[in-house]
Design an enzyme around this catalytic site. Sequence first.
Site, PDB file in Angstrom:
ATOM      1  N   LYS A 104      -5.034   2.981   6.125  1.00  0.00           N
ATOM      2  CA  LYS A 104      -4.870   4.021   5.319  1.00  0.00           C
ATOM      3  C   LYS A 104      -5.930   5.091   6.332  1.00  0.00           C
ATOM      4  O   LYS A 104      -5.619   6.431   6.543  1.00  0.00           O
ATOM      5  CB  LYS A 104      -5.290   4.034   3.979  1.00  0.00           C
ATOM      6  CG  LYS A 104      -4.119   3.264   3.131  1.00  0.00           C
ATOM      7  CD  LYS A 104      -4.456   2.793   1.790  1.00  0.00           C
ATOM      8  CE  LYS A 104      -3.378   2.212   1.266  1.00  0.00           C
ATOM      9  NZ  LYS A 104      -3.525   1.438   0.008  1.00  0.00           N
ATOM     10  N   GLN A 129      -8.331   0.345  -3.804  1.00  0.00           N
ATOM     11  CA  GLN A 129      -7.501  -0.736  -3.278  1.00  0.00           C
ATOM     12  C   GLN A 129      -7.289  -1.857  -4.350  1.00  0.00           C
ATOM     13  O   GLN A 129      -8.190  -2.441  -4.758  1.00  0.00           O
ATOM     14  CB  GLN A 129      -7.910  -1.084  -2.011  1.00  0.00           C
ATOM     15  CG  GLN A 129      -6.942  -2.061  -1.198  1.00  0.00           C
ATOM     16  CD  GLN A 129      -5.575  -1.505  -0.939  1.00  0.00           C
ATOM     17  OE1 GLN A 129      -5.521  -0.240  -0.672  1.00  0.00           O
ATOM     18  NE2 GLN A 129      -4.472  -2.203  -0.612  1.00  0.00           N
ATOM     19  N   ASP A 136      -2.997   7.718  -5.887  1.00  0.00           N
ATOM     20  CA  ASP A 136      -1.872   6.511  -5.991  1.00  0.00           C
ATOM     21  C   ASP A 136      -1.080   6.846  -6.824  1.00  0.00           C
ATOM     22  O   ASP A 136      -0.123   6.119  -6.845  1.00  0.00           O
ATOM     23  CB  ASP A 136      -2.905   5.482  -6.260  1.00  0.00           C
ATOM     24  CG  ASP A 136      -3.137   4.369  -5.345  1.00  0.00           C
ATOM     25  OD1 ASP A 136      -2.440   4.407  -4.340  1.00  0.00           O
ATOM     26  OD2 ASP A 136      -4.206   3.790  -5.334  1.00  0.00           O
TER      27      ASP A 136
HETATM   28  N1  GUN Z   1      -2.188  -2.489  -3.317  1.00  0.00           N
HETATM   29  C1  GUN Z   1      -0.810  -2.717  -2.743  1.00  0.00           C
HETATM   30  N2  GUN Z   1      -0.140  -1.395  -2.904  1.00  0.00           N
HETATM   31  C2  GUN Z   1      -1.198  -0.686  -3.066  1.00  0.00           C
HETATM   32  C3  GUN Z   1      -1.165   0.790  -3.275  1.00  0.00           C
HETATM   33  O1  GUN Z   1      -0.151   1.351  -3.141  1.00  0.00           O
HETATM   34  N3  GUN Z   1      -2.391   1.455  -3.770  1.00  0.00           N
HETATM   35  C4  GUN Z   1      -3.292   0.585  -4.191  1.00  0.00           C
HETATM   36  N4  GUN Z   1      -4.547   1.349  -4.466  1.00  0.00           N
HETATM   37  N5  GUN Z   1      -3.565  -0.851  -3.867  1.00  0.00           N
HETATM   38  C5  GUN Z   1      -2.267  -1.207  -3.401  1.00  0.00           C
END
Ligand code: GUN
Length: 284
Positions: free
Chosen positions: A51, A95, A118
Amino acid sequence: MTLLDGKKVSTKLKDELKQEVNELKKNGIEPCLAVILVGDDKASKTYVSNKAKACKECEIKSIVYELGHDTTQNELLALINTLNYDDSVDGILVQLPLPSHINKDIIIQSINSNKDVDGFHPTNIGFLSANIKGSFLPCTPAGIIYLLKEYKINLKGLDVVIIGASNIVGKPLLMMFLNEEATVSICHLQTKDIKTYTQKADLIVVAAGCANLLKADMVKEGVIVLDVGINKIGSKLLGDVDFENVSKKASFISPVPGGVGPMTIAMLLKNTVKAAKNRLKAAK
Ligand code: GUN
């Protein structure tokens, strides 16, 4: 069979976003994403670094907070509170999964919904459910819809089956397909016979976290298939779809890697740019 090429589509989108970032910078706004990682889950570390790398490609500022596994819920809430009130931060992402001593629902609700890139905050999920446009949409489902639209696939009236009912993918995706006027079913762990659903489906999304779950005898000719799975089996990365055999029957299919994954990250960047644009609007 046409490959739904998420790598290609996301690269084009990232180029467009980079231009928007430069416009924002000319107006005194530097888009900024804060990413919080708690603990040392290996897969999560990789996702977070991907990311941050993608932010760099688009010239978006990213700040990564790597917190130890023993971070308390209150310490995490305090950091989120600081970021909520920091006007130079547009997006906040925590996350998932979080260590078991931290309640993820409390954490998600503590994020300012205007910075929830998100799209997991109940306020944003509520806007999505009511089909009120303008909120942040969860990145993986939004990436899937974006990819399908790039390939000019008309979703109206399609029979869609989603395998997997998570808050991150399955449930928000159900709303998005519904908002596109598709007919949607969700299968999950307690579904008696998944095949009876998938055999009739025009479009199938598999987000179950189970390698090769969707097999060729479970789908009809001409089906459209999107594979959200990322399963590390030895040194191999496998999706939830038996790609080799299902692709022989499919009209469109997304590969793993290079399908839905890159779209998810591109949508996160898109949401961050959107939050920065909102900051510019508010300043005017
Ligand atoms: N863990 C797996 N997919 C995601 C996501 O799209 N966002 C976040 N914050 N954690 C994740």
